[in-house]
Design a protein around this motif. Sequence first.
Motif, PDB file in Angstrom:
ATOM      1  N   TYR A   4       0.798  -1.229   0.000  1.00  0.00           N
ATOM      2  CA  TYR A   4       0.000   0.000   0.000  1.00  0.00           C
ATOM      3  C   TYR A   4       0.832   1.280   0.000  1.00  0.00           C
ATOM      4  O   TYR A   4       0.500   2.246  -0.676  1.00  0.00           O
ATOM      5  N   ASN A   5       1.911   1.325   0.820  1.00  0.00           N
ATOM      6  CA  ASN A   5       2.789   2.506   0.892  1.00  0.00           C
ATOM      7  C   ASN A   5       2.019   3.782   1.251  1.00  0.00           C
ATOM      8  O   ASN A   5       2.253   4.843   0.684  1.00  0.00           O
TER       9      ASN A   5
ATOM     10  N   GLN B  61      -5.920  -0.789   0.185  1.00  0.00           N
ATOM     11  CA  GLN B  61      -5.524  -0.966  -1.207  1.00  0.00           C
ATOM     12  C   GLN B  61      -6.359  -0.082  -2.129  1.00  0.00           C
ATOM     13  O   GLN B  61      -5.861   0.433  -3.125  1.00  0.00           O
ATOM     14  N   ARG B  62      -7.619   0.140  -1.785  1.00  0.00           N
ATOM     15  CA  ARG B  62      -8.445   1.059  -2.572  1.00  0.00           C
ATOM     16  C   ARG B  62      -7.907   2.496  -2.488  1.00  0.00           C
ATOM     17  O   ARG B  62      -7.931   3.235  -3.473  1.00  0.00           O
ATOM     18  N   VAL B  63      -7.445   2.872  -1.313  1.00  0.00           N
ATOM     19  CA  VAL B  63      -6.820   4.190  -1.179  1.00  0.00           C
ATOM     20  C   VAL B  63      -5.585   4.275  -2.074  1.00  0.00           C
ATOM     21  O   VAL B  63      -5.357   5.276  -2.767  1.00  0.00           O
TER      22      VAL B  63
ATOM     23  N   VAL C 230      -1.515   2.205 -15.454  1.00  0.00           N
ATOM     24  CA  VAL C 230      -1.442   1.861 -14.035  1.00  0.00           C
ATOM     25  C   VAL C 230      -0.617   0.583 -13.909  1.00  0.00           C
ATOM     26  O   VAL C 230      -0.927  -0.441 -14.530  1.00  0.00           O
ATOM     27  N   LEU C 231       0.450   0.642 -13.113  1.00  0.00           N
ATOM     28  CA  LEU C 231       1.316  -0.502 -12.854  1.00  0.00           C
ATOM     29  C   LEU C 231       1.033  -0.990 -11.435  1.00  0.00           C
ATOM     30  O   LEU C 231       1.107  -0.210 -10.483  1.00  0.00           O
ATOM     31  N   ALA C 232       0.708  -2.272 -11.312  1.00  0.00           N
ATOM     32  CA  ALA C 232       0.352  -2.838 -10.011  1.00  0.00           C
ATOM     33  C   ALA C 232       1.289  -3.992  -9.688  1.00  0.00           C
ATOM     34  O   ALA C 232       1.370  -4.962 -10.446  1.00  0.00           O
ATOM     35  N   ASP C 233       2.003  -3.893  -8.579  1.00  0.00           N
ATOM     36  CA  ASP C 233       2.968  -4.914  -8.173  1.00  0.00           C
ATOM     37  C   ASP C 233       2.364  -5.752  -7.047  1.00  0.00           C
ATOM     38  O   ASP C 233       2.266  -5.303  -5.913  1.00  0.00           O
ATOM     39  N   GLU C 234       1.929  -6.961  -7.359  1.00  0.00           N
ATOM     40  CA  GLU C 234       1.303  -7.877  -6.401  1.00  0.00           C
ATOM     41  C   GLU C 234       0.192  -7.174  -5.610  1.00  0.00           C
ATOM     42  O   GLU C 234       0.195  -7.183  -4.368  1.00  0.00           O
ATOM     43  N   PRO C 235      -0.787  -6.569  -6.294  1.00  0.00           N
ATOM     44  CA  PRO C 235      -1.770  -5.749  -5.584  1.00  0.00           C
ATOM     45  C   PRO C 235      -2.724  -6.526  -4.691  1.00  0.00           C
ATOM     46  O   PRO C 235      -3.406  -5.936  -3.855  1.00  0.00           O
ATOM     47  N   THR C 236      -2.786  -7.861  -4.841  1.00  0.00           N
ATOM     48  CA  THR C 236      -3.671  -8.662  -3.990  1.00  0.00           C
ATOM     49  C   THR C 236      -2.887  -9.574  -3.056  1.00  0.00           C
ATOM     50  O   THR C 236      -3.470 -10.417  -2.376  1.00  0.00           O
TER      51      THR C 236
END
Length: 219
Positions: free
Chosen positions: A92-93, A146-148, A161-167
């Motif tokens: 999330y960061n 994660q939605r934030v 949009v780049l997503a790194d292991e988002p789930t």
Amino acid sequence: MIRTESLVKTYVLGGDTIRALDDVTLLIGDGEMVAVTGASGSGKSTLMNILGCLDQPDSGQYFLADEDVSRLQKDRLARIRNRRIGFVFQTYNLLPRMSALENVELPLLYAANREAKDRAEAALRTVGLADRMHHEPNQLSGGQRQRVAIARAIVTNPAVVLADEPTGNLDTHTSREIIDLFHSLNAGGRTIVMVTHEPDIAAHCQRQIRMRDGRIVED
């Protein structure tokens, strides 16, 4: 939207030279939703860092929307990251002492205050968090955090949009909700590139790219 030609990236670790990317040529069209899969050390995170203008290849070229960004100076790369690319991370960061709204406003630091707030509020409504804008991360569930993070990624209206292991940190039900959200963003025209080690998550993407030892072995 994304085109790479013969990307090579090496690292020196303990006297050994590691070829993290080995002649990677790739084309991702505008509006695609793509999963990049592979075991740890396959090169997928290195590829994602280059696509996100966080790193540069040793050789080869990377074109983003027909602009060669392979050898741009750091300040130019930073502007591209801020305007054209949104990032979503597994962890999330989020800044813990800032509200969801304040976290989403961060990429808009150079915008006028009213504009930044309006755009951040709109992004949070898009991800279904209109009633959680003023909550801090420790007051939110993992899925809400994660939605934030996704709202922060889209607040600048990026094309990619780049997503790194988002789930990776989420349960099965929440993972499906997040994937549905990515599908919605993709349906709205955004190009989505997602790194994942989960086959069931990759299966939700239109296309799967598998990496091994720094090379694309299946597309």
